[in-house]
Design an enzyme around this catalytic site. Structure first.
Site, PDB file in Angstrom:
ATOM      1  N   ASP A  90       9.937  -4.855   6.006  1.00 59.12           N
ATOM      2  CA  ASP A  90       9.545  -3.522   6.444  1.00 59.12           C
ATOM      3  C   ASP A  90      10.792  -2.668   6.651  1.00 59.12           C
ATOM      4  O   ASP A  90      11.917  -3.154   6.532  1.00 59.12           O
ATOM      5  CB  ASP A  90       8.686  -3.584   7.704  1.00 59.12           C
ATOM      6  CG  ASP A  90       9.403  -4.224   8.871  1.00 59.12           C
ATOM      7  OD1 ASP A  90      10.636  -4.365   8.818  1.00 59.12           O
ATOM      8  OD2 ASP A  90       8.731  -4.596   9.843  1.00 59.12           O
ATOM      9  N   SER A  91      10.609  -1.417   6.974  1.00 62.15           N
ATOM     10  CA  SER A  91      11.745  -0.495   7.072  1.00 62.15           C
ATOM     11  C   SER A  91      12.456  -0.571   8.403  1.00 62.15           C
ATOM     12  O   SER A  91      13.562  -0.069   8.549  1.00 62.15           O
ATOM     13  CB  SER A  91      11.264   0.944   6.857  1.00 62.15           C
ATOM     14  OG  SER A  91      10.439   1.344   7.949  1.00 62.15           O
ATOM     15  N   GLY A  92      11.821  -1.191   9.409  1.00 63.82           N
ATOM     16  CA  GLY A  92      12.386  -1.202  10.750  1.00 63.82           C
ATOM     17  C   GLY A  92      11.968  -0.028  11.600  1.00 63.82           C
ATOM     18  O   GLY A  92      12.279   0.024  12.787  1.00 63.82           O
ATOM     19  N   GLY A  93      11.241   0.918  11.007  1.00 63.32           N
ATOM     20  CA  GLY A  93      10.836   2.104  11.754  1.00 63.32           C
ATOM     21  C   GLY A  93       9.911   1.796  12.912  1.00 63.32           C
ATOM     22  O   GLY A  93      10.030   2.394  13.991  1.00 63.32           O
ATOM     23  N   PHE A  94       8.992   0.850  12.728  1.00 68.70           N
ATOM     24  CA  PHE A  94       8.061   0.511  13.801  1.00 68.70           C
ATOM     25  C   PHE A  94       8.806  -0.092  14.991  1.00 68.70           C
ATOM     26  O   PHE A  94       8.527   0.235  16.147  1.00 68.70           O
ATOM     27  CB  PHE A  94       6.997  -0.472  13.314  1.00 68.70           C
ATOM     28  CG  PHE A  94       6.083  -0.951  14.409  1.00 68.70           C
ATOM     29  CD1 PHE A  94       5.043  -0.155  14.843  1.00 68.70           C
ATOM     30  CD2 PHE A  94       6.285  -2.184  15.022  1.00 68.70           C
ATOM     31  CE1 PHE A  94       4.205  -0.590  15.875  1.00 68.70           C
ATOM     32  CE2 PHE A  94       5.465  -2.615  16.037  1.00 68.70           C
ATOM     33  CZ  PHE A  94       4.417  -1.824  16.470  1.00 68.70           C
ATOM     34  N   ASP A 143       9.352   5.570   7.492  1.00 69.79           N
ATOM     35  CA  ASP A 143       8.294   6.560   7.724  1.00 69.79           C
ATOM     36  C   ASP A 143       8.308   6.998   9.170  1.00 69.79           C
ATOM     37  O   ASP A 143       9.009   6.424  10.006  1.00 69.79           O
ATOM     38  CB  ASP A 143       6.923   5.986   7.346  1.00 69.79           C
ATOM     39  CG  ASP A 143       6.550   4.783   8.208  1.00 69.79           C
ATOM     40  OD1 ASP A 143       7.470   4.051   8.633  1.00 69.79           O
ATOM     41  OD2 ASP A 143       5.348   4.567   8.462  1.00 69.79           O
ATOM     42  N   GLN A 191       0.571   7.853   6.016  1.00 69.31           N
ATOM     43  CA  GLN A 191       0.275   8.107   7.422  1.00 69.31           C
ATOM     44  C   GLN A 191      -0.925   9.065   7.523  1.00 69.31           C
ATOM     45  O   GLN A 191      -1.610   9.309   6.549  1.00 69.31           O
ATOM     46  CB  GLN A 191       1.513   8.661   8.119  1.00 69.31           C
ATOM     47  CG  GLN A 191       2.632   7.647   8.301  1.00 69.31           C
ATOM     48  CD  GLN A 191       2.280   6.547   9.283  1.00 69.31           C
ATOM     49  OE1 GLN A 191       1.335   6.657  10.083  1.00 69.31           O
ATOM     50  NE2 GLN A 191       3.047   5.466   9.258  1.00 69.31           N
ATOM     51  N   GLY A 219       0.367   3.114  10.363  1.00 69.13           N
ATOM     52  CA  GLY A 219      -0.112   3.885  11.501  1.00 69.13           C
ATOM     53  C   GLY A 219      -1.514   3.556  11.946  1.00 69.13           C
ATOM     54  O   GLY A 219      -2.172   4.390  12.572  1.00 69.13           O
ATOM     55  N   ASP A 269      -0.398  -8.245   6.780  1.00 68.50           N
ATOM     56  CA  ASP A 269       0.503  -9.020   7.633  1.00 68.50           C
ATOM     57  C   ASP A 269       0.133  -8.747   9.073  1.00 68.50           C
ATOM     58  O   ASP A 269      -0.431  -7.692   9.397  1.00 68.50           O
ATOM     59  CB  ASP A 269       1.969  -8.624   7.400  1.00 68.50           C
ATOM     60  CG  ASP A 269       2.347  -7.376   8.188  1.00 68.50           C
ATOM     61  OD1 ASP A 269       2.915  -7.505   9.291  1.00 68.50           O
ATOM     62  OD2 ASP A 269       2.041  -6.257   7.720  1.00 68.50           O
ATOM     63  N   CYS A 307     -11.745 -27.754   8.716  1.00 71.11           N
ATOM     64  CA  CYS A 307     -10.406 -27.330   8.310  1.00 71.11           C
ATOM     65  C   CYS A 307      -9.638 -28.484   7.662  1.00 71.11           C
ATOM     66  O   CYS A 307      -9.706 -29.635   8.114  1.00 71.11           O
ATOM     67  CB  CYS A 307      -9.644 -26.817   9.524  1.00 71.11           C
ATOM     68  SG  CYS A 307      -7.963 -26.242   9.161  1.00 71.11           S
ATOM     69  N   CYS A 309      -6.204 -28.346   7.202  1.00 67.55           N
ATOM     70  CA  CYS A 309      -4.780 -28.184   7.487  1.00 67.55           C
ATOM     71  C   CYS A 309      -4.169 -29.490   7.982  1.00 67.55           C
ATOM     72  O   CYS A 309      -4.877 -30.413   8.407  1.00 67.55           O
ATOM     73  CB  CYS A 309      -4.554 -27.057   8.502  1.00 67.55           C
ATOM     74  SG  CYS A 309      -4.833 -27.510  10.236  1.00 67.55           S
ATOM     75  N   CYS A 312      -5.287 -30.366  11.656  1.00 65.00           N
ATOM     76  CA  CYS A 312      -6.662 -30.855  11.816  1.00 65.00           C
ATOM     77  C   CYS A 312      -6.877 -32.212  11.154  1.00 65.00           C
ATOM     78  O   CYS A 312      -7.737 -32.993  11.587  1.00 65.00           O
ATOM     79  CB  CYS A 312      -7.652 -29.831  11.258  1.00 65.00           C
ATOM     80  SG  CYS A 312      -7.854 -28.383  12.325  1.00 65.00           S
ATOM     81  N   HIS A 338      -1.863 -24.513  11.979  1.00 69.30           N
ATOM     82  CA  HIS A 338      -3.326 -24.389  11.889  1.00 69.30           C
ATOM     83  C   HIS A 338      -3.758 -22.938  11.735  1.00 69.30           C
ATOM     84  O   HIS A 338      -4.567 -22.608  10.852  1.00 69.30           O
ATOM     85  CB  HIS A 338      -3.993 -24.984  13.129  1.00 69.30           C
ATOM     86  CG  HIS A 338      -5.450 -24.647  13.205  1.00 69.30           C
ATOM     87  ND1 HIS A 338      -6.408 -25.296  12.458  1.00 69.30           N
ATOM     88  CD2 HIS A 338      -6.108 -23.667  13.896  1.00 69.30           C
ATOM     89  CE1 HIS A 338      -7.592 -24.760  12.701  1.00 69.30           C
ATOM     90  NE2 HIS A 338      -7.437 -23.763  13.556  1.00 69.30           N
TER      91      HIS A 338
END
Length: 374
Positions: A90-94, A143, A191, A219, A269, A307, A309, A312, A338
């Site tokens: 990501d851009s790091g803006g968040f 952004d 946005q 956003g 994500d 499951c 995994c 499990c 899991h």
């Protein structure tokens, strides 16, 4: 990046994304590896037990520690942590918005490091330079993120700034690619809050720019209701090009993913599966299970009998309850394996349903299981 649509079932899509490092079948959930590490797991867990094809790393955090230039000199993210498949950064803006003492300016974001209080300035060009050093497969533009609810004039300002920064980012990226053999791909971020007109404006402005490899919906999950979120996804996807990937950032619950896929989203994500695992909340085909509850102290059965995994297949609810209560580090690995397996399997099942043109039946079955009890 090569992008192919394999099947569309109403609005739900099954697609294939090919980057320099992996073939990604969508819908896809990307585990969050903030510090170039999915907490509690290593690259063997990610590639062998979970068979992930793409994970997300964080530009803000890696810029501050250990430093993007150090990672560059050590061979980029792929050599640094030995994960062989794709990275999205990501851009790091968040993070600048949510973690630091932040001030938005016309040409970037001024923020304080949450580590030592030092001051830093992110511009559209700088965040791309950081991501070039990380050598991620998919890079996000800077952004102007805002929380919701927000007044309309602030949303409009966010759109104008986001469009301007996206244009600067695209022009810079195209110049870099013209003069080098770089294989990094660039996504724009749409946005507009939960306002239909604002979302339409942002989507139209960004999608009119030729050259982005994909489009993200940013956003959301920042204070609005689920219904507003789903409506916003529909507003955006009505204008994003069908021949480009669609990525919903930072969302969310299994229900959110199922609804967003139904509205045409390809990529997701969220920290939820790994963070919830560490806090004792485990996802199953029947809903959430709180492993800290004393009812699981003597239950010699898997977290989810359906499951497959690693956790499990080998360990009981009683053992995981014990590990959690004893604050054993082993718990964090087994629980994270899991929860991420659950999310990734949900995406595989959604894809198969789309390919068979049975997504609506799959969605009904998903909700019906949650209405049953253990």
């Amino acid at each position: 990046m090569d992008f192919k649509i394999d099947k569309i079932d109403n609005s739900a899509r099954a697609t294939t994304i090919q980057t320099a490092h992996s073939t990604i079948l969508t819908p896809i959930f990307m585990p969050v590896g903030t510090q170039a590490c999915v907490k509690g797991l290593d690259f063997i867990d990610l590639t062998t037990h979970l068979q992930t094809k793409i994970i997300l790393a964080n530009t803000y955090h890696l810029y501050l520690r250990p430093g993007d230039k150090i990672i560059r000199d050590l061979g980029g993210l792929h050599h640094f942590n030995k994960y062989p498949n794709s990275f999205l950064t990501d851009s790091g803006g968040f993070q600048a918005f949510s973690l630091g003492d932040t001030k938005k300016q016309d040409d970037g974001i001024l923020f304080k490091s949450h580590i030592d209080g030092s001051r830093h300035f992110f511009t559209p060009k700088k965040v791309l330079d950081i991501q070039y050093n990380l050598n991620s497969d998919i890079m996000m533009v800077l952004d102007d993120l805002i929380g919701l609810p927000a007044p309309k004039d602030r949303i409009l300002q966010s759109i104008k700034t986001t469009t301007r920064w996206a244009k600067q980012s695209l022009e810079y990226h195209q110049t870099i690619k013209k003069n080098t053999d770089r294989q990094n791909n660039l996504f724009a971020i749409i946005q507009g809050g939960s306002d239909k007109e604002m979302r339409e404006q942002s989507a139209k402005e960004l999608c009119a720019m030729e050259g982005f490899d994909g489009y993200a919906i940013g956003g959301l999950a920042v204070g609005e209701s689920a219904e507003e979120m789903y409506a916003s996804i529909e507003y955006v996807n009505a204008y994003t090009p069908i021949h480009k990937p669609r990525y919903l950032m930072g969302v969310g619950t299994p229900e959110n993913l199922i609804e967003a896929i139904d509205r045409g989203v390809d990529m997701f994500d969220c920290v939820m599966p790994s963070r919830n695992a560490r806090n004792g909340s485990l996802f199953t085909s029947f809903g959430r299970l709180n492993i800290k509850s004393s009812q699981y102290k003597t239950q010699d059965i898997a977290l989810d009998p359906a499951c497959t995994c690693y956790t499990c297949q080998n360990f009981s609810r009683a053992y995981l309850h014990h590990l959690y209560r004893a604050n054993e580090i082993t718990y964090f690995r087994l629980a994270t394996l899991h929860n991420l397996h659950y999310y990734l399997t949900l995406m595989k099942e959604a894809r198969e349903a789309i390919l068979q043109e049975k997504y609506q039946n799959f969605k009904k079955t998903f909700y019906a299981k949650r209405e049953s009890s253990f």
